[in-house]
Scaffold this motif. Structure first.
Motif, mmCIF file in Angstrom:
data_model
loop_
_atom_site.group_PDB
_atom_site.id
_atom_site.type_symbol
_atom_site.label_atom_id
_atom_site.label_comp_id
_atom_site.label_asym_id
_atom_site.label_seq_id
_atom_site.Cartn_x
_atom_site.Cartn_y
_atom_site.Cartn_z
ATOM 1 N N VAL A 275 48.645 61.981 16.348
ATOM 2 C CA VAL A 275 48.475 60.942 17.361
ATOM 3 C C VAL A 275 49.064 59.644 16.827
ATOM 4 C CG1 VAL A 275 46.828 59.618 18.748
ATOM 5 C CG2 VAL A 275 46.369 62.032 18.235
ATOM 6 N N MET A 276 49.949 59.035 17.600
ATOM 7 C CA MET A 276 50.545 57.766 17.197
ATOM 8 C C MET A 276 50.534 56.798 18.369
ATOM 9 S SD MET A 276 54.684 58.439 17.163
ATOM 10 C CE MET A 276 54.987 56.694 16.949
ATOM 11 N N ARG A 277 50.727 55.535 18.091
ATOM 12 C CA ARG A 277 50.843 54.508 19.121
ATOM 13 C C ARG A 277 52.311 54.328 19.479
ATOM 14 N NH1 ARG A 277 45.970 53.650 21.597
ATOM 15 N NH2 ARG A 277 44.319 53.596 20.030
ATOM 16 N N ALA A 278 52.602 54.325 20.763
ATOM 17 C CA ALA A 278 53.990 54.230 21.210
ATOM 18 C C ALA A 278 54.545 52.832 20.963
ATOM 19 C CB ALA A 278 54.088 54.572 22.695
ATOM 20 N N PRO A 279 55.718 52.727 20.320
ATOM 21 C CA PRO A 279 56.387 51.424 20.210
ATOM 22 C C PRO A 279 56.850 50.955 21.586
ATOM 23 C CG PRO A 279 57.332 53.071 18.700
ATOM 24 C CD PRO A 279 56.466 53.800 19.670
ATOM 25 N N ASN B 40 36.514 56.894 26.832
ATOM 26 C CA ASN B 40 36.606 57.143 25.389
ATOM 27 C C ASN B 40 37.854 57.930 25.011
ATOM 28 O OD1 ASN B 40 35.997 57.038 22.702
ATOM 29 N ND2 ASN B 40 34.399 58.611 22.772
ATOM 30 N N GLU B 41 39.010 57.343 25.292
ATOM 31 C CA GLU B 41 40.263 57.972 24.889
ATOM 32 C C GLU B 41 40.458 57.903 23.381
ATOM 33 O OE1 GLU B 41 44.872 56.750 25.091
ATOM 34 O OE2 GLU B 41 43.943 57.062 27.061
ATOM 35 N N ALA B 42 40.210 56.752 22.795
ATOM 36 C CA ALA B 42 40.444 56.590 21.356
ATOM 37 C C ALA B 42 39.574 57.542 20.541
ATOM 38 C CB ALA B 42 40.178 55.143 20.942
ATOM 39 N N GLY B 43 38.302 57.642 20.910
ATOM 40 C CA GLY B 43 37.413 58.542 20.185
ATOM 41 C C GLY B 43 37.832 59.991 20.313
ATOM 42 N N TYR B 44 38.290 60.375 21.508
ATOM 43 C CA TYR B 44 38.729 61.746 21.725
ATOM 44 C C TYR B 44 39.970 62.049 20.892
ATOM 45 C CZ TYR B 44 40.181 66.045 23.985
ATOM 46 O OH TYR B 44 40.557 67.354 24.205
ATOM 47 N N MET B 45 40.945 61.125 20.924
ATOM 48 C CA MET B 45 42.184 61.349 20.177
ATOM 49 C C MET B 45 41.917 61.481 18.682
ATOM 50 S SD MET B 45 44.805 61.569 22.190
ATOM 51 C CE MET B 45 45.332 61.167 23.864
ATOM 52 N N SER B 46 40.998 60.702 18.167
ATOM 53 C CA SER B 46 40.695 60.785 16.736
ATOM 54 C C SER B 46 40.084 62.132 16.378
ATOM 55 C CB SER B 46 39.761 59.643 16.317
ATOM 56 O OG SER B 46 38.469 59.813 16.876
ATOM 57 N N GLN B 47 39.382 62.737 17.316
ATOM 58 C CA GLN B 47 38.752 64.018 17.055
ATOM 59 C C GLN B 47 39.752 65.171 17.072
ATOM 60 O OE1 GLN B 47 35.743 64.892 16.093
ATOM 61 N NE2 GLN B 47 34.842 62.851 16.124
ATOM 62 N N ILE B 48 40.731 65.134 17.988
ATOM 63 C CA ILE B 48 41.651 66.263 18.102
ATOM 64 C C ILE B 48 42.864 66.123 17.188
ATOM 65 C CG2 ILE B 48 40.936 66.762 20.469
ATOM 66 C CD1 ILE B 48 43.650 65.579 21.378
ATOM 67 N N GLU B 49 43.057 64.965 16.575
ATOM 68 C CA GLU B 49 44.199 64.816 15.673
ATOM 69 C C GLU B 49 44.082 65.832 14.533
ATOM 70 O OE1 GLU B 49 47.011 61.412 13.725
ATOM 71 O OE2 GLU B 49 44.912 60.898 14.132
ATOM 72 N N GLY C 19 51.813 50.695 22.688
ATOM 73 C CA GLY C 19 50.479 50.914 22.156
ATOM 74 C C GLY C 19 49.742 52.093 22.739
ATOM 75 N N GLU C 20 50.341 52.806 23.687
ATOM 76 C CA GLU C 20 49.672 53.969 24.286
ATOM 77 C C GLU C 20 49.603 55.108 23.277
ATOM 78 O OE1 GLU C 20 51.180 56.994 27.601
ATOM 79 O OE2 GLU C 20 50.354 55.169 28.461
ATOM 80 N N SER C 21 48.489 55.819 23.274
ATOM 81 C CA SER C 21 48.335 56.974 22.380
ATOM 82 C C SER C 21 49.248 58.096 22.838
ATOM 83 C CB SER C 21 46.879 57.459 22.375
ATOM 84 O OG SER C 21 46.026 56.514 21.813
ATOM 85 N N VAL C 22 49.984 58.677 21.890
ATOM 86 C CA VAL C 22 50.910 59.763 22.193
ATOM 87 C C VAL C 22 50.615 60.910 21.238
ATOM 88 C CG1 VAL C 22 53.316 60.463 22.405
ATOM 89 C CG2 VAL C 22 52.673 58.097 22.866
ATOM 90 N N LYS C 23 50.546 62.143 21.803
ATOM 91 C CA LYS C 23 50.292 63.349 21.010
ATOM 92 C C LYS C 23 51.635 64.025 20.718
ATOM 93 C CE LYS C 23 47.515 64.596 24.304
ATOM 94 N NZ LYS C 23 46.579 65.325 25.191
ATOM 95 N N LEU C 24 51.908 64.237 19.446
ATOM 96 C CA LEU C 24 53.191 64.808 19.010
ATOM 97 C C LEU C 24 52.931 65.911 17.999
ATOM 98 C CD1 LEU C 24 55.056 61.445 18.357
ATOM 99 C CD2 LEU C 24 55.384 62.943 20.343
ATOM 100 N N PRO C 25 53.900 66.856 17.886
ATOM 101 C CA PRO C 25 53.810 67.820 16.777
ATOM 102 C C PRO C 25 54.040 67.110 15.461
ATOM 103 C CG PRO C 25 55.873 68.101 17.959
ATOM 104 C CD PRO C 25 55.070 67.115 18.744
#
Length: 496
Positions: free
Chosen positions: A447-451, A276-285, A489-495
Motif C-alpha cells: 500500500v502506497m500513497r499516490a504522488p 476506516n480506510e486507513a486502518g483497513y489498508m494497514s491490516q491487508i498490507e 495522497g490516495e491509498s493505492v494497492k500494488l503488487p
C-alpha cells in the motif's frame, strides 16, 4: 500448510446421508422474524455446518500467515453480529449459545460464503478487492444474514432434495462413461461448497443484502460504501467474459446491488459514519496476491511444488486446477481426467491394496514398481460408478514421508487412448531440485500513497504481476481504472 491434503470421502458421504435423511420442519427466519419451511432444525444446521467446515478447511486451506489480520476480521465480524437478532434476548437460547466461526480462506478467488450453523468465510482474494472496513462489514453482515435467515434450510426444502442427488453423484466420482467424463472429478475441488452452500434464490440474496446493510449501519458503518465493491464485481465478471461470476450466478445483478445498497443505507437515521480506510489498508498490507506459488504452480507443462519439493509433467493442452485438496488435470474435451492427491495409507502398496478391495473395483493389473527412485504401486482396472463403468489407472508413490496418489479416469473405450498418458504422467513424478523453482515466492500487496498527477498504469510500470492477475485486475482491485489521474495522497494497492 501444504496445498495437497487428504480429504476423507467417507466423511463427505456421511454428511450426504445426513442431509438426505433430514426431514421437513417449520423454522423461524431470524432476519425477518417470520416462519418459513425448512429442511432441518437449528441443531441439524449446526451439525451440518460443523461437518462441512472440516471439508472446507481441507479443500481451501485457512490463511494463517497473519494472526493480526485474522483477529481484525473477527473483530469486525463480531461487531456486526452483535447488532443482529443473535444477541436479542427474545431469540431462543440455542441460537444465542451457538458460537459463530469466522475464517479467512487461503484462496485468490474473490468470494465470501456461509455454512449453516454459524460458519462464515471470506477469501484473501476478496480482502484484497475491498477498500475499507465499511465494505468488509457489509460483506460479513450479508453472510451472517444467510445464517440467521436459515437460507440453506429453506432452499434445501424447496429443492425437494433433487439437487443433493446430483451433487452426491459428483462426490462419488460420477459422470463417468459418456461424453463429459471429466466433469465430475474436475468439480471435485468445489464439491464441498456445492454440496453445502445451496444456490440461494434471489429473494434470499436480497434479504441478506438488507440484513448486511442493517447490521453494518447499526454498528455505525457507512454501508453505502459497499456499492463501489459491487461495481468491482461487475467489472470482474466483464473481465472474465461472462454476465456474472459463477459464484454469483444466483445473486441479483451487481449493478442492481450497487444502486440498491445506498438506497437501503439511506433509510437509517442517523446514518453510520465509520469507513476506516486507513486502518483497513494497514491490516491487508502484505497479504498474498494472486496464486501462491509456494502451494504449487504450473509452467510449460509442468506442475511444481516448492514446499513439498516435487514436480510432475502433465499432458500438453490439458486444463489444470490446483487446490489444497488436489491438483486436477483434464483433457480439454472432457474425455479423461487425472487427479494428484495424498493417499491415506502408510505405504504405496497398502494404498493400492486398499483400492483393490473397494466394492465395485475390478483390478485387472496390479504390482510394485519404482518411479525415479521412489517405491510405487500401480493398480489398473474398472470401477462401477453410479453412471456406469469407468476405467482407471492409479499409481501410488512414496515420497517425502507421504504417499501420493495419481489417479487417471476415462471411459472403458477411452482407456486404450489415455492409459499410456496416465502412466507417463505418474512416471514423471520426481524430486524438485532446481533453486529457481524451489525459491519461487508469492507476490504480496503493498500500500502506497499516490504522488500528485500520476496514474495507476504509471505506478505499475516495472512491477511483476502476481500469478493469475493482470494490470486491469489490479485496477479493479483499487476500484478505479488504469489511466485516470489519482488524487494525491490516495491509498493505492500494488503488487510488492
Amino acid at each position: 500448510m501444504t496445498p495437497i491434503r487428504a480429504v476423507s470421502r467417507p466423511a463427505v458421504l456421511t454428511l450426504l446421508v445426513f442431509i438426505l435423511a433430514a426431514c421437513g420442519t417449520t423454522n423461524v427466519n431470524y432476519v425477518t422474524g417470520e416462519e418459513q419451511r425448512g429442511a432441518y432444525t437449528w441443531a441439524q444446521e449446526v451439525q451440518l455446518g460443523t461437518e462441512a467446515d472440516r471439508q472446507i478447511q481441507a479443500q481451501f486451506g485457512v490463511y494463517g500467515e497473519d494472526a493480526s489480520l485474522t483477529a481484525y476480521v473477527e473483530r469486525v465480524a463480531r461487531d456486526v453480529l452483535s447488532t443482529s437478532a443473535y444477541t436479542d434476548p427474545n431469540t431462543p437460547a440455542e441460537i444465542r449459545n451457538t458460537p459463530f466461526t469466522f475464517r479467512i480462506l487461503d484462496s485468490p478467488v474473490v468470494n465470501a460464503f456461509a455454512l449453516p450453523g454459524g460458519y462464515v468465510y471470506v477469501t484473501r482474494g476478496l480482502l484484497a478487492y475491498l477498500e475499507n472496513e465499511a465494505q468488509l462489514a457489509v460483506v460479513l453482515g450479508h453472510e451472517i444474514g444467510h445464517v440467521l435467515g436459515r437460507h440453506s434450510s429453506e432452499q434445501a426444502a424447496r429443492a425437494q432434495l433433487n439437487q443433493f442427488g446430483l451433487l452426491g453423484a459428483a462426490v462419488l466420482g460420477g459422470v463417468l462413461g459418456g461424453g463429459q467424463v471429466a466433469e465430475g472429478i474436475l468439480n471435485y475441488g468445489g464439491t464441498g461448497l456445492q454440496l453445502l452452500q445451496l444456490k440461494y434464490g434471489r429473494g434470499a440474496e436480497r434479504e441478506a443484502d438488507r440484513a448486511g446493510v442493517a447490521y453494518a449501519e447499526f454498528a455505525d458503518y457507512d454501508a453505502a460504501e459497499a456499492a463501489r465493491f459491487f461495481v468491482s464485481l461487475r467489472r470482474l465478471s466483464e473481465q472474465a467474459g461472462q454476465s456474472v461470476p459463477n459464484f454469483l450466478s444466483s445473486h441479483p445483478d451487481p449493478d442492481e446491488r450497487a444502486q440498491t445498497i445506498p438506497q437501503l443505507a439511506s433509510q437509517y437515521d442517523p446514518r453510520g459514519t465509520q469507513v476506516n480506510e486507513a486502518g483497513y489498508m494497514s491490516q491487508i498490507e502484505g497479504i498474498v496476491l494472486g496464486e501462491d506459488p509456494r502451494q504449487g504452480f504450473t509452467e510449460n507443462g509442468v506442475f511444481y511444488h516448492p514446499e513439498l519439493r516435487f514436480l510432475l509433467d502433465y499432458p500438453n493442452g490439458w486444463q489444470t486446477q490446483n487446490s489444497p485438496a488436489a491438483f486436477l488435470m483434464g483433457e480439454p474435451n472432457g474425455q479423461a481426467v487425472m487427479q494428484l492427491t495424498l493417499a491415506q495409507a502408510q505405504s504405496a502398496q497398502a494404498a493400492g491394496q486398499a483400492l483393490r478391495s473397494q466394492q465395485g473395483v475390478q483390478a485387472q493389473a496390479a504390482g510394485a514398481l519404482s518411479i525415479n527412485g521412489n517405491s510405487a504401486y500401480r493398480v489398473e482396472g474398472t470401477a462401477q460408478q453410479q453412471n456406469g463403468t469407468a476405467a482407471f489407472s492409479a499409481t501410488f508413490i512414496e515420497y517425502g514421508g507421504n504417499v501420493y496418489q495419481i489417479l487417471g479416469l476415462t471411459s472403458v473405450n477411452g482407456f486404450g487412448t489415455y492409459g499410456n498418458q496416465f502412466r507417463s504422467t505418474a512416471g514423471s513424478f520426481a524430486r524438485l531440485t532446481e533453486s529457481r523453482y524451489l525459491n519461487r515466492q508469492p507476490s504480496r500487496l503493498e500500500v502506497m500513497r499516490a504522488p500528485a498527477g500520476t496514474t495507476l498504469q504509471a505506478l505499475l510500470q516495472g512491477r511483476t504481476m502476481p500469478l493469475g492477475l493482470s494490470d486491469l485486475e489490479i485496477a479493479i482491485m483499487n476500484q478505479t481504472d488504469l489511466t485516470s489521474r489519482l488524487p494525491a495522497g490516495e491509498s493505492v494497492k500494488l503488487p510488492e
